[in-house]
Design an enzyme around this catalytic site. Structure first.
Site, short mmCIF file in Angstrom:
data_model
loop_
_atom_site.label_atom_id
_atom_site.label_comp_id
_atom_site.label_asym_id
_atom_site.label_seq_id
_atom_site.Cartn_x
_atom_site.Cartn_y
_atom_site.Cartn_z
N ASP A 98 0.87 -1.17 0.00
CA ASP A 98 0.00 0.00 0.00
C ASP A 98 0.91 1.22 0.00
OD1 ASP A 98 -2.35 1.63 0.51
OD2 ASP A 98 -3.23 -0.18 1.38
N ASP A 201 -2.87 4.82 -2.26
CA ASP A 201 -3.88 5.39 -1.35
C ASP A 201 -4.25 6.83 -1.68
OD1 ASP A 201 -5.15 4.98 1.45
OD2 ASP A 201 -4.14 6.90 1.66
N GLU A 258 -6.38 4.27 -5.69
CA GLU A 258 -7.61 4.57 -4.96
C GLU A 258 -7.95 5.99 -5.37
OE1 GLU A 258 -9.61 4.75 -0.53
OE2 GLU A 258 -7.70 5.70 -0.92
N HIS A 331 -10.92 -2.79 3.56
CA HIS A 331 -10.82 -2.43 4.98
C HIS A 331 -11.57 -1.15 5.33
CE1 HIS A 331 -8.04 0.00 2.83
NE2 HIS A 331 -7.86 0.76 3.89
N ASP A 332 -12.14 -0.47 4.32
CA ASP A 332 -12.91 0.76 4.59
C ASP A 332 -14.41 0.52 4.48
OD1 ASP A 332 -10.59 2.30 4.91
OD2 ASP A 332 -10.51 2.77 2.76
C1 NOJ Z 1 -7.90 5.42 2.26
C2 NOJ Z 1 -7.58 4.23 3.09
O1 NOJ Z 1 -8.11 3.10 2.47
C3 NOJ Z 1 -8.16 4.49 4.44
O2 NOJ Z 1 -8.16 3.36 5.27
C4 NOJ Z 1 -7.41 5.63 5.06
O3 NOJ Z 1 -8.01 5.98 6.27
C5 NOJ Z 1 -7.38 6.85 4.14
N1 NOJ Z 1 -7.17 6.54 2.77
C6 NOJ Z 1 -6.29 7.78 4.56
O4 NOJ Z 1 -5.04 7.22 4.25
#
Ligand code: NOJ
Ligand code: CA
Length: 554
Positions: A98, A201, A258, A331-332
Site C-alpha cells: 500500500d 492510497d 484509490e 478495509h474501509d
Molecule cells: C484510504 C484508506 O483506504 C483508508 O483506510 C485511510 O483511512 C485513508 N485513505 C487515509 O489514508
C-alpha cells in the site's frame, strides 16, 4: 487494449493487524501471514495486497506512516518482510504494497523537523498557512466526516497545517519538487526489494486548489467537504504523470489507484494505454447505500435495478479505455453480505456465494478482501466507545450534530463502520478463533454465536471457501479464461431483480438479488457454477446465482 501480465492476477487484500497473530501479542504480523501462505495458495489467489506495514503510530492503522523505509516493529522486521516475499514467490504469489503518499504521520521525521524549525526545508514538504484571525485559513471539512481539515500549530502564532484526513495525517505538499523526488526514490527502493506494485492510497487528493478559498457550507457546522477543493483537481495530471514516469512505468509494476472523484469521461487519462495507473477502484456501487462515502447518516433506499445500472455503467465505461479493479469489500467498507443482501435470511452462505458470482466474473481483476471468502459478516457494537476506527467516531458525532439521536447515530456507524471488516480473521473454532493463542486482540470479535471459520469451511465442499476456490479455478481454466479474462463484458436484459451479464463468446452470469422466485429467459447451456444444488430452467430461486457456458453469446 494490449495484453498486460497483471490482467491474469487474482488479488487478495490482507489487513495485517487482523490476519494472523503469530507471536500472540494481540496484533497480526508478517510471520502470521507467512504461516498462512499455504492456505492462500490452496484457495488459488495470485497476488497479495498488503495494507500498510511501514512504521506507524497507528492513529489510522498504518495509513499514517512515520517511516517509509522500515517495517512497523509490531508487524515484524525487514528480514520477515524479505522472508514473506521469498516464501510467497515459491508459491507463485506476488506481493504488492500500500502506498500512502498524500500524507504522512505527524510523527514522520520530515514533519517533526518542519514543526521544530519554520525555516527548515521540510516546512515546505507540508502545507502550512496563516490562519484568519486565529481561525482556520478556510472552511474545508476533513474527509473523515467531522471538523476542520486544518490544525493549529502549537507554540506558533496563527499558523495552521493542512490534513485531508485526521490531524495526525498532515498532507504532503506535492507542489514541492524536492519532496516529490524523495517519494519517487522511496517507491523505487521498494520495487527493488521485489514488490510487484502498489495499491495507491487516496491519490486523487494530492493536488489542492492553490487559492485555498472557502466554499459554500454543506453542513450545519458551516464547513464544506474538503474534496470539493482537493480531490481530482485541475493540473493533478502533472503530478500523476511524473509519478508514473519516474517509478511504476520503469519497473512494469502493477498499480491500482484509490482514485475517488474520477468521472467516467476522464478514465482514459487514468487507466488508458498511457494512463497513470494499471487500474483504479470505482466506488460508484460500493457507496450505493449512502449519498456520500464520508457521511454515513445520509442513507439511500437503493434498488437492485439501481445497483445493476451502476455496475453496467461502470463496466461499459471502463471497457472502452482500460481494465477494472473489481471489489465488493475492503478495509474501509462494511461486509458485503450486510450491505447488498437485504433479506437477513440470506445473509449467510447463500448471500456470500451469490455476491461472489456477481462480482468475481466482471471484466477486470477480482479483489477479494480477507474474510470475504468465508462469508464473514459485520460485527454489531452497542456503544460508540467500542469502536477503534477514527472515522466511526467522527461520523457518530457529526450525525448527532446534524440532529440525529444517539441511537440513530450508532446504527449509522454500525452499518458503515470500517471496524466491521477489521475484526480479526476467523481461522478455526478454538479460543480467539485461531487468530492467536489467547492474548486479547486489538479489536474485539463479533459476539455472534456461530462464526464462520476457515477450518470448518475447508472440511465442507459446499462451503463459501470452496465456492471461491472453484470460481478461481474456473477463471484460470484455459477452456474459459479467454472469455473470462479478456472477453468483452455484455449487458443481458433480464428481470428487474436480476443482474445478468455475458463475457466473451460463451459465458453468461445470472444473479437474483432478491428473496423472490424469479422467472426469466435463460438460454440452455452447461451450468459451471450454481449457488444452489439444483437449477430449474428459466427460474432463479431467492438469491440464486449461476454461471453458464452457452453455445454463443449474441
Ligand atoms: C484510504 C484508506 O483506504 C483508508 O483506510 C485511510 O483511512 C485513508 N485513505 C487515509 O489514508
Ligand atoms: Ca503479533
Amino acid at each position: 487494449m494490449t495484453e498486460k501480465w497483471w490482467q491474469n492476477e487474482i488479488f487478495y487484500q490482507i489487513y495485517p493487524a487482523s490476519f494472523k497473530d503469530a507471536n500472540n501479542d494481540g496484533i497480526g504480523d508478517l510471520k502470521g501471514i507467512i504461516e498462512k501462505l499455504p492456505t492462500l495458495s490452496a484457495l488459488g489467489i495470485t497476488t497479495i495486497w498488503l495494507s500498510p506495514i511501514y512504521c506507524s503510530p497507528m492513529c489510522d492503522n498504518g495509513y499514517d506512516i512515520s517511516d517509509y523505509e522500515n517495517i512497523e516493529p509490531k508487524f515484524g522486521t525487514m528480514a520477515d518482510f524479505n522472508h514473506l516475499v521469498a516464501s510467497a514467490k515459491k508459491l507463485d504469489i506476488k506481493i504488492i504494497m500500500d502506498l500512502v503518499i498524500n500524507h504522512t504521520s505527524d510523527q514522520h521525521l520530515w514533519f517533526k523537523k518542519a514543526l521544530k524549525n519554520p525555516n527548515s526545508p521540510y516546512r515546505d514538504y507540508y502545507i502550512f498557512k496563516q490562519g484568519l484571525n486565529g481561525e482556520a485559513p478556510n472552511n474545508w471539512r476533513s474527509n473523515f466526516g467531522k471538523g476542520s481539515s486544518w490544525t493549529k500549530v502549537s507554540g506558533e502564532d496563527n499558523v495552521f497545517y493542512h490534513h485531508v484526513f485526521s490531524k495526525h495525517q498532515p498532507d504532503l505538499n506535492w507542489e514541492n519538487p524536492r519532496m516529490r523526488q524523495e517519494i519517487y526514490n522511496m517507491i523505487n527502493r521498494w520495487l527493488a526489494r521485489g514488490v510487484a506494485g502498489f495499491r495507491v492510497d487516496a491519490i486523487t487528493f494530492i493536488k489542492k486548489d492553490q487559492d485555498f478559498a472557502s466554499i459554500e457550507p454543506d453542513g450545519v457546522d458551516g464547513l464544506g467537504k474538503v474534496k470539493r477543493k482537493a480531490e481530482n483537481r485541475p493540473e493533478i495530471e502533472k503530478f500523476l504523470n511524473e509519478l508514473n514516469e519516474k517509478t511504476f512505468e520503469q519497473s512494469d509494476a502493477v498499480t491500482i489507484g484509490e482514485a475517488s472523484g474520477v468521472s467516467y469521461d476522464e478514465l482514459g487519462q487514468f487507466i488508458g494505454e498511457k494512463g497513470y495507473f494499471s487500474m483504479i477502484f470505482d466506488f460508484h456501487y460500493a457507496d450505493i447505500d449512502v449519498y456520500s462515502g464520508s457521511e454515513w447518516y445520509r442513507k439511500t433506499k437503493w434498488t437492485v435495478k439501481e445497483l445493476r445500472d451502476e455496475i453496467y455503467h461502470s463496466q461499459l465505461s471502463i471497457q472502452k479505455v482500460g481494465w477494472a479493479a473489481n471489489f465488493l469489500e475492503n478495509h474501509d467498507q462494511p461486509r458485503s453480505i450486510n450491505k447488498y443482501i437485504k433479506d437477513v435470511n440470506y445473509q449467510g452462505s447463500y448471500g456470500a456465494k451469490t455476491l461472489g458470482i456477481l462480482f468475481f466474473f466482471l471484466r477486470g481483476c477480482p479483489f477479494i478482501y480477507q474474510g470475504q471468502e468465508i462469508g464473514m459478516v459485520n460485527a454489531a457494537r452497542t456503544q460508540i466507545s467500542d469502536f477503534n476506527d477514527v472515522s466511526s467516531h467522527d461520523n457518530y458525532e457529526r450525525a448527532i450534530e446534524e440532529g440525529f439521536t444517539e441511537k440513530e447515530a450508532l446504527k449509522f456507524v454500525n452499518d458503515r463502520s470500517r471496524d466491521n471488516g477489521r475484526v480479526p480473521f476467523h481461522w478455526n473454532n478454538d479460543r480467539n478463533h485461531g487468530f492467536n493463542r489467547d492474548h486479547k486482540p486489538w479489536l474485539a470479535f463479533s459476539t455472534q454465536d456461530k462464526l464462520v471459520n476457515v477450518k470448518d469451511e475447508r472440511k465442507n465442499v459446499k462451503s463459501v471457501w470452496y465456492f471461491y476456490k472453484r470460481m478461481i479455478e474456473i477463471r484460470k481454466n484455459p477452456t474459459y479464461s479467454a472469455d473470462l479474462i479478456s472477453g468483452d463484458f455484455k449487458v443481458i436484459e433480464s428481470n428487474e431483480n436480476v443482474i445478468a451479464y455475458g463475457r466473451g463468446e460463451k459465458i453468461q452470469i445470472y444473479v437474483n438479488l432478491s428473496s423472490k422466485v424469479v422467472e426469466t429467459a435463460i438460454p440452455h447451456g452447461n451450468i459451471l457454477l450454481n449457488t444452489y444444488e439444483d437449477y430449474t430452467n428459466n427460474t432463479l430461486f431467492p438469491y440464486q446465482g449461476i454461471l453458464i457456458e452457452v453455445d454463443k453469446n449474441e
